[in-house]
Design a protein around this motif. Structure first.
Motif, PDB file in Angstrom:
ATOM      1  N   VAL A 231     -10.517  12.488 -13.952  1.00  0.00           N
ATOM      2  CA  VAL A 231      -9.910  12.598 -15.285  1.00  0.00           C
ATOM      3  C   VAL A 231      -8.424  12.268 -15.218  1.00  0.00           C
ATOM      4  O   VAL A 231      -7.901  11.511 -16.044  1.00  0.00           O
ATOM      5  CB  VAL A 231     -10.127  14.015 -15.860  1.00  0.00           C
ATOM      6  N   LEU A 232      -7.732  12.807 -14.234  1.00  0.00           N
ATOM      7  CA  LEU A 232      -6.290  12.563 -14.123  1.00  0.00           C
ATOM      8  C   LEU A 232      -6.003  11.074 -13.926  1.00  0.00           C
ATOM      9  O   LEU A 232      -5.081  10.522 -14.542  1.00  0.00           O
ATOM     10  CB  LEU A 232      -5.708  13.375 -12.967  1.00  0.00           C
ATOM     11  N   ASN A 233      -6.790  10.431 -13.072  1.00  0.00           N
ATOM     12  CA  ASN A 233      -6.549   9.009 -12.809  1.00  0.00           C
ATOM     13  C   ASN A 233      -6.776   8.144 -14.051  1.00  0.00           C
ATOM     14  O   ASN A 233      -6.130   7.109 -14.223  1.00  0.00           O
ATOM     15  CB  ASN A 233      -7.454   8.529 -11.670  1.00  0.00           C
ATOM     16  N   ALA A 234      -7.704   8.586 -14.899  1.00  0.00           N
ATOM     17  CA  ALA A 234      -8.023   7.799 -16.091  1.00  0.00           C
ATOM     18  C   ALA A 234      -7.077   8.065 -17.260  1.00  0.00           C
ATOM     19  O   ALA A 234      -6.986   7.246 -18.178  1.00  0.00           O
ATOM     20  CB  ALA A 234      -9.464   8.086 -16.525  1.00  0.00           C
ATOM     21  N   ILE A 238      -0.769  12.634 -19.848  1.00  0.00           N
ATOM     22  CA  ILE A 238      -1.064  13.598 -20.916  1.00  0.00           C
ATOM     23  C   ILE A 238      -1.314  15.014 -20.400  1.00  0.00           C
ATOM     24  O   ILE A 238      -1.234  15.977 -21.170  1.00  0.00           O
ATOM     25  CB  ILE A 238      -2.266  13.153 -21.777  1.00  0.00           C
ATOM     26  N   PHE A 239      -1.622  15.174 -19.101  1.00  0.00           N
ATOM     27  CA  PHE A 239      -1.871  16.511 -18.568  1.00  0.00           C
ATOM     28  C   PHE A 239      -0.635  17.111 -17.902  1.00  0.00           C
ATOM     29  O   PHE A 239      -0.734  18.148 -17.244  1.00  0.00           O
ATOM     30  CB  PHE A 239      -3.036  16.482 -17.580  1.00  0.00           C
ATOM     31  N   ASP A 240       0.508  16.475 -18.063  1.00  0.00           N
ATOM     32  CA  ASP A 240       1.755  17.010 -17.499  1.00  0.00           C
ATOM     33  C   ASP A 240       1.997  18.412 -18.044  1.00  0.00           C
ATOM     34  O   ASP A 240       1.898  18.646 -19.253  1.00  0.00           O
ATOM     35  CB  ASP A 240       2.922  16.096 -17.873  1.00  0.00           C
ATOM     36  N   ASP A 241       2.283  19.356 -17.149  1.00  0.00           N
ATOM     37  CA  ASP A 241       2.564  20.759 -17.473  1.00  0.00           C
ATOM     38  C   ASP A 241       1.316  21.589 -17.758  1.00  0.00           C
ATOM     39  O   ASP A 241       1.437  22.764 -18.128  1.00  0.00           O
ATOM     40  CB  ASP A 241       3.549  20.894 -18.637  1.00  0.00           C
ATOM     41  N   PHE A 242       0.117  21.015 -17.608  1.00  0.00           N
ATOM     42  CA  PHE A 242      -1.071  21.858 -17.597  1.00  0.00           C
ATOM     43  C   PHE A 242      -1.032  22.703 -16.318  1.00  0.00           C
ATOM     44  O   PHE A 242      -0.379  22.348 -15.338  1.00  0.00           O
ATOM     45  CB  PHE A 242      -2.344  21.003 -17.583  1.00  0.00           C
ATOM     46  N   TRP A 328       3.373  15.318 -13.809  1.00  0.00           N
ATOM     47  CA  TRP A 328       3.406  13.852 -13.805  1.00  0.00           C
ATOM     48  C   TRP A 328       4.780  13.428 -13.305  1.00  0.00           C
ATOM     49  O   TRP A 328       5.779  13.574 -13.985  1.00  0.00           O
ATOM     50  CB  TRP A 328       3.157  13.318 -15.216  1.00  0.00           C
ATOM     51  N   GLU A 329       4.824  12.945 -12.064  1.00  0.00           N
ATOM     52  CA  GLU A 329       6.090  12.589 -11.430  1.00  0.00           C
ATOM     53  C   GLU A 329       5.972  11.229 -10.766  1.00  0.00           C
ATOM     54  O   GLU A 329       5.015  10.974 -10.026  1.00  0.00           O
ATOM     55  CB  GLU A 329       6.489  13.645 -10.384  1.00  0.00           C
ATOM     56  N   GLU A 330       6.943  10.360 -11.046  1.00  0.00           N
ATOM     57  CA  GLU A 330       6.999   9.026 -10.451  1.00  0.00           C
ATOM     58  C   GLU A 330       5.674   8.287 -10.632  1.00  0.00           C
ATOM     59  O   GLU A 330       5.089   7.728  -9.694  1.00  0.00           O
ATOM     60  CB  GLU A 330       7.378   9.120  -8.968  1.00  0.00           C
ATOM     61  N   ASN A 331       5.187   8.327 -11.878  1.00  0.00           N
ATOM     62  CA  ASN A 331       3.976   7.607 -12.282  1.00  0.00           C
ATOM     63  C   ASN A 331       2.713   8.053 -11.550  1.00  0.00           C
ATOM     64  O   ASN A 331       1.789   7.250 -11.329  1.00  0.00           O
ATOM     65  CB  ASN A 331       4.157   6.095 -12.096  1.00  0.00           C
ATOM     66  N   VAL A 334       0.931  15.182  -9.575  1.00  0.00           N
ATOM     67  CA  VAL A 334       1.139  15.973  -8.369  1.00  0.00           C
ATOM     68  C   VAL A 334       0.672  17.395  -8.673  1.00  0.00           C
ATOM     69  O   VAL A 334       1.003  17.956  -9.722  1.00  0.00           O
ATOM     70  CB  VAL A 334       2.620  15.981  -7.947  1.00  0.00           C
ATOM     71  N   MET A 335      -0.099  17.972  -7.764  1.00  0.00           N
ATOM     72  CA  MET A 335      -0.568  19.338  -7.907  1.00  0.00           C
ATOM     73  C   MET A 335       0.355  20.249  -7.101  1.00  0.00           C
ATOM     74  O   MET A 335       0.459  20.129  -5.885  1.00  0.00           O
ATOM     75  CB  MET A 335      -2.001  19.459  -7.398  1.00  0.00           C
ATOM     76  N   LYS A 336       1.050  21.148  -7.804  1.00  0.00           N
ATOM     77  CA  LYS A 336       2.037  22.010  -7.141  1.00  0.00           C
ATOM     78  C   LYS A 336       1.618  23.474  -7.232  1.00  0.00           C
ATOM     79  O   LYS A 336       1.568  24.043  -8.325  1.00  0.00           O
ATOM     80  CB  LYS A 336       3.414  21.822  -7.783  1.00  0.00           C
ATOM     81  N   PRO A 337       1.302  24.105  -6.103  1.00  0.00           N
ATOM     82  CA  PRO A 337       0.928  25.525  -6.142  1.00  0.00           C
ATOM     83  C   PRO A 337       2.112  26.371  -6.588  1.00  0.00           C
ATOM     84  O   PRO A 337       3.234  26.181  -6.119  1.00  0.00           O
ATOM     85  CB  PRO A 337       0.529  25.827  -4.695  1.00  0.00           C
ATOM     86  N   SER A 338       1.858  27.308  -7.508  1.00  0.00           N
ATOM     87  CA  SER A 338       2.950  28.141  -8.018  1.00  0.00           C
ATOM     88  C   SER A 338       2.753  29.625  -7.752  1.00  0.00           C
ATOM     89  O   SER A 338       3.718  30.360  -7.609  1.00  0.00           O
ATOM     90  CB  SER A 338       3.124  27.921  -9.529  1.00  0.00           C
TER      91      SER A 338
END
Length: 365
Positions: A231-234, A238-242, A328-331, A334-338
């Motif tokens: 889904v992310l690749n397609a 739009i999912f930035d900050d989910f 969404w970083e540098e096109n 990225v999945m960042k554990p928080s």
């Protein structure tokens, strides 16, 4: 030479699920003197078919241990049979419904993606962060499982929070479904959105957001299949900050995960999936059982998700659940554990009486 009997389902939602599981399993046992007998079980919803397949593997193929991916439909009948013939079964599931009690089975063990627990822990987190009114956003397929129940257990436990409403995409979405969706979402005035979709329905959900990225005004917390790599690749950006709660993500910097991912790519030329991880971990559990003579792990055993300790009280592994930020970083995403979600919770086991919904999560259309 030892022999592993593998029960493999067919998935219309995730057609590569079976192959990825078997690839992970074989990778974990690649340097062990063993062979594999692989048998299909359809969508895993006919317990007679599953039991007949087990009998073939045990009596005809003479396997030493059983493994595979199983669903929740009729699972107790299958496990009762395995226990009665005194065979060892280490199965994986996705944990989309309330887990059943395995404490009375002496030779049955489960290694799960644990989606039900992920949802319960996410509910605790939302309350902890002051979110009081939660909107669930899903599709007709997904709401038949245990996610609304699991979230509700946390929200209503102490009367601290509630559902603001539920938006369920119909089987046949309207041409302007995103407009109806936005109207409902805005009307609830929710503090946060709990989103859960999978397969083609996750892509359908993403297409609504692409048409109108302002559908959700509140923070969105999703289960992993809503924001999987396909889904992310397609759908860039739009999912930035989910945010999503997971037990595994490919970018994890655990040494065991880095080694696993590199070896998997080297062996199969593809990136691993959560199904690959479950197969690989089941292979590690089988290897450990053969080496120690006991399949109930009572020593340190590490896999891509961390500790594979088999809990004595439940015969289940207990993976860590991590909240990740989708950025969404540098096109690229990225999945960042928080935050690790380590709240104390008590999930009462299921009596295995299906309350509705599809037969087995992610295995049917």
């Amino acid at each position: 030479m030892k022999k592993v009997g593998v029960l493999i389902p067919q998935s219309n939602q995730y057609p590569l699920l079976a192959k990825q599981f078997v690839s992970g399993l074989k990778l974990a046992l690649s340097d062990v003197d063993c062979s594999f007998s692989v048998e299909g079980i359809g969508q895993g919803s006919d317990q007679k078919e599953v039991i007949n397949t087990i009998q073939k593997l045990v009596n005809q193929e003479d396997v030493n241990v059983l493994t595979g991916l199983l669903g929740h439909k009729g699972i107790t009948e299958v496990l009762d049979f395995v226990n009665s013939i005194e065979e060892t079964l280490i199965y994986a599931d996705l944990g989309a419904t309330r887990p059943i009690d395995l404490s009375n089975y002496s030779s049955v063990f489960c290694n799960s993606m644990d989606l039900y627990k992920s949802t319960t822990l996410l509910g605790k987190y939302l309350i902890d962060k002051g979110f009081k009114n939660i909107l669930s956003s899903s599709c007709y397929y997904e709401v038949g499982y245990g996610f609304v129940e699991a979230m509700g257990e946390s929200l209503y436990e102490n009367g601290e929070a509630q559902f603001a409403g539920h938006y369920i995409t119909p089987l046949n979405p309207r041409e302007n479904e995103e407009e109806f969706m936005k109207e409902v979402v805005n009307g609830t005035q929710a503090d946060a959105v709990f989103a859960f979709h999978s397969g083609i329905y996750a892509e359908e959900h993403a297409s609504f957001l692409k048409k109108d990225p302002s559908v959700y005004k509140a923070p969105v917390f999703a289960l992993p299949f809503s924001v999987d790599n396909k889904v992310l690749n397609a759908y860039p950006e739009i999912f930035d900050d989910f945010r999503t709660v997971v037990t595994w993500f490919e970018e994890s910097d655990k040494p065991e995960n880095i080694d696993f991912a590199e070896n998997y790519r080297s062996q199969f030329g593809k990136n691993p999936s959560i199904f690959s991880v479950l197969g690989y971990e089941n292979g590690l559990l089988i290897r450990n059982g053969w080496e120690t003579g006991a399949f109930k792990v009572n020593q340190e055993l590490l896999g891509p998700r961390g500790d594979l300790q088999m809990e004595a009280s439940s015969n289940r592994t207990n993976p860590k659940h991590v909240l990740c930020d989708v950025k969404w970083e540098e096109n690229q995403y990225v999945m960042k554990p928080s935050k690790e979600l380590n709240y104390e919770i008590n999930i009462n086991p299921s009596d295995d009486k299906q309350q509705g919904g599809w037969d087995n999560a992610y295995l049917c259309s």
